[in-house]
Design an enzyme around this catalytic site. Sequence first.
Site, PDB file in Angstrom:
ATOM      1  N   GLY A  16       1.165  -1.234   0.499  1.00 52.04           N
ATOM      2  CA  GLY A  16       0.502  -0.102   0.115  1.00 52.04           C
ATOM      3  C   GLY A  16       0.799   1.073  -0.351  1.00 52.04           C
TER       4      GLY A  16
ATOM      5  CD  GLU B 286       2.496  -9.237   2.167  1.00 50.26           C
ATOM      6  OE1 GLU B 286       1.635  -8.967   1.296  1.00 50.26           O
ATOM      7  OE2 GLU B 286       3.151 -10.374   2.048  1.00 50.26           O
TER       8      GLU B 286
ATOM      9  CB  CYS C 182     -13.006  -5.038 -31.802  1.00 54.18           C
ATOM     10  SG  CYS C 182     -11.897  -4.589 -32.901  1.00 54.18           S
TER      11      CYS C 182
END
Length: 461
Positions: A237, A274, A360
């Site tokens: 975070g 992390e 597309c």
Amino acid sequence: MNNFGNEEFDCHFLDEGFTAKDILDQKINEVSSSDDKDAFYVADLGDILKKHLRWLKALPRVTPFYAVKCNDSKAIVKTLAATGTGFDCASKTEIQLVQSLGVPPERIIYANPCKQVSQIKYAANNGVQMMTFDSEVELMKVARAHPKAKLVLRIATDDSKAVCRLSVKFGATLRTSRLLLERAKELNIDVVGVSFHVGSGCTDPETFVQAISDARCVFDMGAEVGFSMYLLDIGGGFPGSEDVKLKFEEITGVINPALDKYFPSDSGVRIIAEPGRYYVASAFTLAVNIIAKKIVLKEQTGSDDEDESSEQTFMYYVNDGVYGSFNCILYDHAHVKPLLQKRPKPDEKYYSSSIWGPTCDGLDRIVERCDLPEMHVGDWMLFENMGAYTVAAASTFNGFQRPTIYYVMSGPAWQLMQQFQNPDFPPEVEEQDASTLPVSCAWESGMKRHRAACASASINV
């Protein structure tokens, strides 16, 4: 440590005085007379090393375990492996990648609370012992497939202030945590620590304080049950660029006192984190080419004082989109803003514009509205801070290939990486060398790109 020479890196080593910006311009010039103006990245590995130095200074007690899912490019993983970081892996494939680069299993945490049994067995057979869990079912699976695992209990946090919320899917409540610890004891499975994740794009650093406090409670529960836990994983975070409301040092300034309060340095608890986007977001700049253009005339309002130019808008189609690098718009809540490769004239008119991807699919829209000077097929747009959750999740839908990545590194950055591999690397060298690393694709003041005036903010990291 991983000792390797220049020849092992698919990387352009910059001559003195050159920056990643110069390589980007060079690549654009190389294809200027060609029809093959494919989208591409320039990634400054030196920027990642600067981030590592910054981490060591801001969070000296916390060992980073890079979240491979954020960007699994081999050059990125290898660069971080050279610095001695650990790795947060979420699957067998990520474990294979990291171990193929010589990273020992002790530097890997299998941080996925919901794992396939065959992949748990793979981790066991390859020496990876640290792994997370948050349910009794996961405990039972690990007890059968990897009884020697060192388990880390993932707890839920209040991630209401985060852009990307994770506790809706992962994490045990405090009440459930005690039951899980008791069940783990019955199964004779070793629980060595606690992990949490406050969510990506967290706007309130106090969320970390509450999560660390909750982790302390779970440590105490573990002691009551009979575990001697020694690992705290504070998750990710952390922002990876400067265009965010909450700066990295503002977050760490709150985390450090909380760690000292609940897990003092003499507690014997090892602390890891992390980080993913923190390391890689700002290292990558994406160059896309305009492949088509459409002029859309607005309905006439009958007003005599309206400028004629306000009666039209432009739609630009570029050769990367939300099925490719810009999947971050759909899955990572990103808001991107283009830079213009060519500097517009001071008196040039701006028009309401939108930017679309090449597929597309009518939903393949990159920017809903921004103000740009009139551009043309063959012109280039640049997008900064594109290293996190972009290339890792890009597909080849409609047959459009992923952009090529050109890695660059300066001489001082290369020397610094060699120093990282020295076990006697002194702390004072870290700060000394940080200032010698070149500015990456966040252009220096004298070479700033012209930024388009867009309704959306810069990429949210």
